[in-house]
Design an enzyme around this catalytic site. Structure first.
Site, mmCIF file in Angstrom:
data_model
loop_
_atom_site.group_PDB
_atom_site.id
_atom_site.type_symbol
_atom_site.label_atom_id
_atom_site.label_comp_id
_atom_site.label_asym_id
_atom_site.label_seq_id
_atom_site.Cartn_x
_atom_site.Cartn_y
_atom_site.Cartn_z
ATOM 1 N N HIS A 19 4.204 -10.593 1.260
ATOM 2 C CA HIS A 19 3.182 -10.919 0.255
ATOM 3 C C HIS A 19 2.966 -12.437 0.189
ATOM 4 O O HIS A 19 1.837 -12.922 0.153
ATOM 5 C CB HIS A 19 3.620 -10.458 -1.153
ATOM 6 C CG HIS A 19 3.820 -8.985 -1.311
ATOM 7 N ND1 HIS A 19 4.980 -8.451 -1.804
ATOM 8 C CD2 HIS A 19 3.004 -7.934 -1.063
ATOM 9 C CE1 HIS A 19 4.866 -7.139 -1.872
ATOM 10 N NE2 HIS A 19 3.683 -6.792 -1.422
ATOM 11 N N LYS A 43 2.846 5.548 -12.066
ATOM 12 C CA LYS A 43 3.868 5.212 -11.055
ATOM 13 C C LYS A 43 4.790 4.166 -11.670
ATOM 14 O O LYS A 43 4.402 3.017 -11.831
ATOM 15 C CB LYS A 43 3.154 4.641 -9.821
ATOM 16 C CG LYS A 43 3.962 4.681 -8.543
ATOM 17 C CD LYS A 43 3.085 4.308 -7.344
ATOM 18 C CE LYS A 43 3.368 2.904 -6.855
ATOM 19 N NZ LYS A 43 2.467 2.432 -5.824
ATOM 20 N N ARG A 92 -0.505 -4.389 7.799
ATOM 21 C CA ARG A 92 0.679 -4.366 8.670
ATOM 22 C C ARG A 92 0.479 -3.494 9.889
ATOM 23 O O ARG A 92 1.081 -3.731 10.925
ATOM 24 C CB ARG A 92 1.904 -3.867 7.896
ATOM 25 C CG ARG A 92 2.441 -4.879 6.927
ATOM 26 C CD ARG A 92 3.312 -4.251 5.895
ATOM 27 N NE ARG A 92 2.523 -3.404 5.023
ATOM 28 C CZ ARG A 92 2.970 -2.835 3.924
ATOM 29 N NH1 ARG A 92 4.207 -3.012 3.567
ATOM 30 N NH2 ARG A 92 2.169 -2.083 3.185
ATOM 31 N N SER A 129 7.836 -3.465 0.313
ATOM 32 C CA SER A 129 8.620 -3.388 -0.927
ATOM 33 C C SER A 129 9.478 -2.127 -0.918
ATOM 34 O O SER A 129 10.615 -2.140 -1.402
ATOM 35 C CB SER A 129 7.690 -3.374 -2.144
ATOM 36 O OG SER A 129 6.989 -4.582 -2.238
HETATM 37 P P1 ADP Z 1 0.063 -1.800 -3.323
HETATM 38 O O1 ADP Z 1 0.898 -0.881 -4.173
HETATM 39 O O2 ADP Z 1 -1.255 -2.170 -3.927
HETATM 40 O O3 ADP Z 1 -0.038 -1.433 -1.853
HETATM 41 P P2 ADP Z 1 1.966 -3.820 -2.522
HETATM 42 O O4 ADP Z 1 2.702 -4.699 -3.459
HETATM 43 O O5 ADP Z 1 2.768 -2.833 -1.758
HETATM 44 O O6 ADP Z 1 0.849 -3.154 -3.408
HETATM 45 O O7 ADP Z 1 1.132 -4.680 -1.479
HETATM 46 C C1 ADP Z 1 0.160 -5.606 -1.880
HETATM 47 C C2 ADP Z 1 -0.572 -6.149 -0.655
HETATM 48 O O8 ADP Z 1 0.328 -6.829 0.204
HETATM 49 C C3 ADP Z 1 -1.196 -5.056 0.238
HETATM 50 O O9 ADP Z 1 -2.409 -5.553 0.778
HETATM 51 C C4 ADP Z 1 -0.192 -4.880 1.342
HETATM 52 O O10 ADP Z 1 -0.785 -4.384 2.527
HETATM 53 C C5 ADP Z 1 0.256 -6.317 1.517
HETATM 54 N N1 ADP Z 1 1.589 -6.397 2.127
HETATM 55 C C6 ADP Z 1 2.704 -5.760 1.736
HETATM 56 N N2 ADP Z 1 3.736 -6.069 2.544
HETATM 57 C C7 ADP Z 1 3.242 -6.930 3.479
HETATM 58 C C8 ADP Z 1 3.796 -7.603 4.619
HETATM 59 N N3 ADP Z 1 5.074 -7.439 4.978
HETATM 60 N N4 ADP Z 1 2.993 -8.409 5.339
HETATM 61 C C9 ADP Z 1 1.691 -8.563 4.994
HETATM 62 N N5 ADP Z 1 1.094 -7.949 3.947
HETATM 63 C C10 ADP Z 1 1.860 -7.145 3.197
#
Ligand code: ADP
Length: 152
Positions: A19, A43, A92, A129
């Site tokens: 992120h 959630k 990703r 995450s």
């Molecule tokens: P959501 O529940 O909205 O998917 P996340 O917190 O999982 O929220 O992810 C938020 C954003 O960060 C999304 O666009 C996701 O694709 C991106 N993201 C998550 N992990 C990575 C990573 N390792 N590298 C690049 N982008 C990421």
């Protein structure tokens, strides 16, 4: 020309270096990036919202262009409230792409908000995450997967 405002929405349960990297790389394009912690009533997540927000504040400490906030409801509505014309998302893999494409088209249809996708750096493409939560639950060392300055 003034640079536009963007929203980077997510659950950040917890924030990862993936992120953090997306925000760093998008920052030169925008005057402000609002990192928006989505409050999802259906959630629950692993970490409390207070904790997630505290880690986000640690991760983006000292970066005046980054604002941390919480929100409920549609990201497109949040963008309208904030005057943001872009949503930033990280991709990703092709699964992310498939999911994100439909959401991006819907946000455009709803409020005319554009989505800017940045590809995850190769060294971050395996970080999520979900996996970090699994590692934490099993007492593994996750320091390499967290943004600089974030301590669990
Ligand atoms: P959501 O529940 O909205 O998917 P996340 O917190 O999982 O929220 O992810 C938020 C954003 O960060 C999304 O666009 C996701 O694709 C991106 N993201 C998550 N992990 C990575 C990573 N390792 N590298 C690049 N982008 C990421």
């Amino acid at each position: 020309m003034n640079r536009p405002i963007a929203v980077f929405p997510g659950s950040f349960d917890p924030v990862t270096i993936g992120h953090w990297s997306i925000v760093q790389r998008a920052l030169p394009l925008f005057s402000t990036i609002h990192v928006a912690l989505g409050v999802n009533t259906t959630k629950r997540g692993m970490f409390e919202l207070e904790q997630r927000e505290a880690w986000l504040r640690q991760a983006f400490h000292g970066m005046p262009q980054v604002n941390i906030l919480r929100f409920e409801g549609l990201t497109a509505d949040l963008c309208e409230r904030l005057g943001a014309s872009f949503i930033v998302r990280g991709l990703r893999n092709s699964t992310d792409h498939g999911n994100e494409r439909s959401i991006a088209l819907m946000n455009h249809a709803l409020r005319g908000v554009e989505t800017l996708f940045l590809p995850a750096l190769p060294e971050h493409a395996h970080i999520s995450s979900t996996i970090v939560r699994e590692l934490i639950a099993n007492r593994a060392d996750v320091r390499d997967f967290l943004p600089p300055g974030v301590t669990l």
